[in-house]
Motif scaffolding. Structure first.
Motif, PDB file in Angstrom:
ATOM      1  N   LEU A  10       0.850  -1.181   0.000  1.00  0.00           N
ATOM      2  CA  LEU A  10       0.000   0.000   0.000  1.00  0.00           C
ATOM      3  C   LEU A  10       0.891   1.237   0.000  1.00  0.00           C
ATOM      4  CD1 LEU A  10      -2.725  -0.872   2.668  1.00  0.00           C
ATOM      5  CD2 LEU A  10      -3.019  -0.797   0.209  1.00  0.00           C
ATOM      6  N   PRO A  11       0.381   2.370  -0.483  1.00  0.00           N
ATOM      7  CA  PRO A  11       1.163   3.609  -0.387  1.00  0.00           C
ATOM      8  C   PRO A  11       1.439   3.962   1.077  1.00  0.00           C
ATOM      9  CG  PRO A  11      -0.736   3.894  -1.835  1.00  0.00           C
ATOM     10  CD  PRO A  11      -0.876   2.553  -1.191  1.00  0.00           C
ATOM     11  N   ASN A  12       2.525   4.668   1.309  1.00  0.00           N
ATOM     12  CA  ASN A  12       2.936   5.000   2.677  1.00  0.00           C
ATOM     13  C   ASN A  12       1.873   5.762   3.461  1.00  0.00           C
ATOM     14  OD1 ASN A  12       5.378   3.742   2.422  1.00  0.00           O
ATOM     15  ND2 ASN A  12       6.480   5.599   1.834  1.00  0.00           N
ATOM     16  N   TYR A  13       1.141   6.655   2.802  1.00  0.00           N
ATOM     17  CA  TYR A  13       0.157   7.456   3.519  1.00  0.00           C
ATOM     18  C   TYR A  13      -1.107   6.658   3.874  1.00  0.00           C
ATOM     19  CZ  TYR A  13      -1.823   7.963  -1.174  1.00  0.00           C
ATOM     20  OH  TYR A  13      -2.341   7.716  -2.420  1.00  0.00           O
ATOM     21  N   VAL A  14      -1.281   5.482   3.304  1.00  0.00           N
ATOM     22  CA  VAL A  14      -2.437   4.632   3.598  1.00  0.00           C
ATOM     23  C   VAL A  14      -2.046   3.464   4.512  1.00  0.00           C
ATOM     24  CG1 VAL A  14      -4.255   3.222   2.547  1.00  0.00           C
ATOM     25  CG2 VAL A  14      -3.447   5.244   1.371  1.00  0.00           C
ATOM     26  N   GLU A  15      -0.790   3.172   4.590  1.00  0.00           N
ATOM     27  CA  GLU A  15      -0.303   2.007   5.342  1.00  0.00           C
ATOM     28  C   GLU A  15      -0.764   2.012   6.799  1.00  0.00           C
ATOM     29  OE1 GLU A  15       1.306  -1.566   5.962  1.00  0.00           O
ATOM     30  OE2 GLU A  15       1.368  -0.596   4.008  1.00  0.00           O
ATOM     31  N   ALA A  16      -0.816   3.173   7.438  1.00  0.00           N
ATOM     32  CA  ALA A  16      -1.227   3.246   8.847  1.00  0.00           C
ATOM     33  C   ALA A  16      -2.692   2.844   9.029  1.00  0.00           C
ATOM     34  CB  ALA A  16      -1.013   4.650   9.389  1.00  0.00           C
ATOM     35  N   PHE A  17      -3.487   2.945   7.972  1.00  0.00           N
ATOM     36  CA  PHE A  17      -4.913   2.638   8.048  1.00  0.00           C
ATOM     37  C   PHE A  17      -5.242   1.232   7.543  1.00  0.00           C
ATOM     38  CE2 PHE A  17      -4.494   7.202   7.542  1.00  0.00           C
ATOM     39  CZ  PHE A  17      -5.242   7.659   8.620  1.00  0.00           C
ATOM     40  N   ARG A  18      -4.229   0.414   7.272  1.00  0.00           N
ATOM     41  CA  ARG A  18      -4.457  -0.938   6.732  1.00  0.00           C
ATOM     42  C   ARG A  18      -5.338  -1.742   7.676  1.00  0.00           C
ATOM     43  NH1 ARG A  18      -1.689  -4.710   3.427  1.00  0.00           N
ATOM     44  NH2 ARG A  18       0.034  -3.282   3.095  1.00  0.00           N
ATOM     45  N   PRO A  19      -6.438  -2.267   7.152  1.00  0.00           N
ATOM     46  CA  PRO A  19      -7.287  -3.109   8.013  1.00  0.00           C
ATOM     47  C   PRO A  19      -6.589  -4.421   8.344  1.00  0.00           C
ATOM     48  CG  PRO A  19      -8.417  -2.483   5.976  1.00  0.00           C
ATOM     49  CD  PRO A  19      -7.005  -2.071   5.836  1.00  0.00           C
ATOM     50  N   ASP A  20      -6.942  -4.981   9.459  1.00  0.00           N
ATOM     51  CA  ASP A  20      -6.412  -6.277   9.866  1.00  0.00           C
ATOM     52  C   ASP A  20      -7.323  -7.354   9.287  1.00  0.00           C
ATOM     53  OD1 ASP A  20      -4.294  -5.283  11.496  1.00  0.00           O
ATOM     54  OD2 ASP A  20      -5.816  -4.721  12.967  1.00  0.00           O
ATOM     55  N   TRP A  21      -7.100  -7.666   8.016  1.00  0.00           N
ATOM     56  CA  TRP A  21      -7.972  -8.607   7.308  1.00  0.00           C
ATOM     57  C   TRP A  21      -7.986  -9.972   7.981  1.00  0.00           C
ATOM     58  CZ3 TRP A  21     -11.226  -6.279   4.411  1.00  0.00           C
ATOM     59  CH2 TRP A  21     -10.863  -5.137   3.703  1.00  0.00           C
ATOM     60  N   VAL A  22      -6.837 -10.429   8.420  1.00  0.00           N
ATOM     61  CA  VAL A  22      -6.755 -11.747   9.049  1.00  0.00           C
ATOM     62  C   VAL A  22      -7.596 -11.757  10.325  1.00  0.00           C
ATOM     63  CG1 VAL A  22      -5.192 -13.449  10.080  1.00  0.00           C
ATOM     64  CG2 VAL A  22      -4.477 -12.164   8.060  1.00  0.00           C
ATOM     65  N   LEU A  23      -7.479 -10.742  11.119  1.00  0.00           N
ATOM     66  CA  LEU A  23      -8.241 -10.649  12.355  1.00  0.00           C
ATOM     67  C   LEU A  23      -9.740 -10.591  12.078  1.00  0.00           C
ATOM     68  CD1 LEU A  23      -7.356  -8.833  15.508  1.00  0.00           C
ATOM     69  CD2 LEU A  23      -9.498  -8.202  14.479  1.00  0.00           C
ATOM     70  N   ILE A  24     -10.146  -9.789  11.101  1.00  0.00           N
ATOM     71  CA  ILE A  24     -11.568  -9.632  10.781  1.00  0.00           C
ATOM     72  C   ILE A  24     -12.170 -10.957  10.324  1.00  0.00           C
ATOM     73  CG2 ILE A  24     -13.178  -8.576   9.145  1.00  0.00           C
ATOM     74  CD1 ILE A  24     -11.449  -6.045   9.274  1.00  0.00           C
ATOM     75  N   VAL A  25     -11.497 -11.644   9.415  1.00  0.00           N
ATOM     76  CA  VAL A  25     -12.049 -12.889   8.875  1.00  0.00           C
ATOM     77  C   VAL A  25     -12.029 -13.993   9.932  1.00  0.00           C
ATOM     78  CG1 VAL A  25     -11.738 -14.657   7.110  1.00  0.00           C
ATOM     79  CG2 VAL A  25     -11.588 -12.257   6.497  1.00  0.00           C
ATOM     80  N   LEU A  26     -10.964 -14.088  10.703  1.00  0.00           N
ATOM     81  CA  LEU A  26     -10.935 -15.073  11.786  1.00  0.00           C
ATOM     82  C   LEU A  26     -12.029 -14.790  12.816  1.00  0.00           C
ATOM     83  CD1 LEU A  26      -7.173 -15.735  12.535  1.00  0.00           C
ATOM     84  CD2 LEU A  26      -8.892 -17.435  11.971  1.00  0.00           C
TER      85      LEU A  26
END
Length: 158
Positions: free
Chosen positions: A23-39
């Motif tokens: 992801l671009p650097n300015y969006v990286e801090a907002f990356r969702p925790d996909w693994v956590l959400i799906v688990l």
């Protein structure tokens, strides 16, 4: 016919790919925790299929793929799935927005314990950006929940 375990494993495999996607650097801090959400979803929807053991395995793979301290995500994802599985009947009866608040609290717990452990093991400093995924996960939860529920019902995953 493809088995339920295979379809669940496929969804978890996709989350591992999404977790590694650049992801671009300015969006990286907002990356969702996909693994956590799906688990979390699978733990409240099918706690007899996705449990602490499967969360541990996915967590070890997640640690290997991201190059983190081995076992850190395994431990944290196992704790999150344990919380979800023990309370799955209560969580399923809440509205989708109340579930989003629970996902936000679990995500905050996940990131704060992750920081705390890494602080003792390495030289990591606390940054407020650490908790931005809490907001992102809470906002994404309703759509992820509805999409995964549709996937589960359409493919008759039990």
């Amino acid at each position: 016919m493809i088995g339920s375990r295979t379809l669940i494993a496929f969804s978890l495999f996709l989350t591992l790919i999404l977790a590694m996607a650049p992801l671009p650097n300015y969006v990286e801090a907002f990356r969702p925790d996909w693994v956590l959400i799906v688990l979390f979803y699978w733990a409240i929807a099918l706690p007899h299929r996705v449990n602490v053991g499967s969360a541990f395995i996915v967590g070890v793979l997640y640690d290997i793929l991201l190059g983190n301290v081995l076992g850190l995500n395994a431990l944290l994802l196992s704790l999150v799935v344990y919380i979800a599985a023990v309370n799955h009947l209560t969580i399923r009866n809440l509205s989708i927005w109340q579930q989003a608040l629970i996902v936000a609290m679990v995500t905050a717990f996940y990131h704060l314990v992750d920081y705390w452990i890494q602080h003792f093991l390495t030289t990591v400093y606390f940054l407020p950006e650490l908790l931005w995924p809490t907001v992102t996960n809470a906002l994404i939860w309703p759509w992820a929940f509805l999409l995964l529920r549709k996937y589960r019902r359409k493919l008759r995953i039990r």
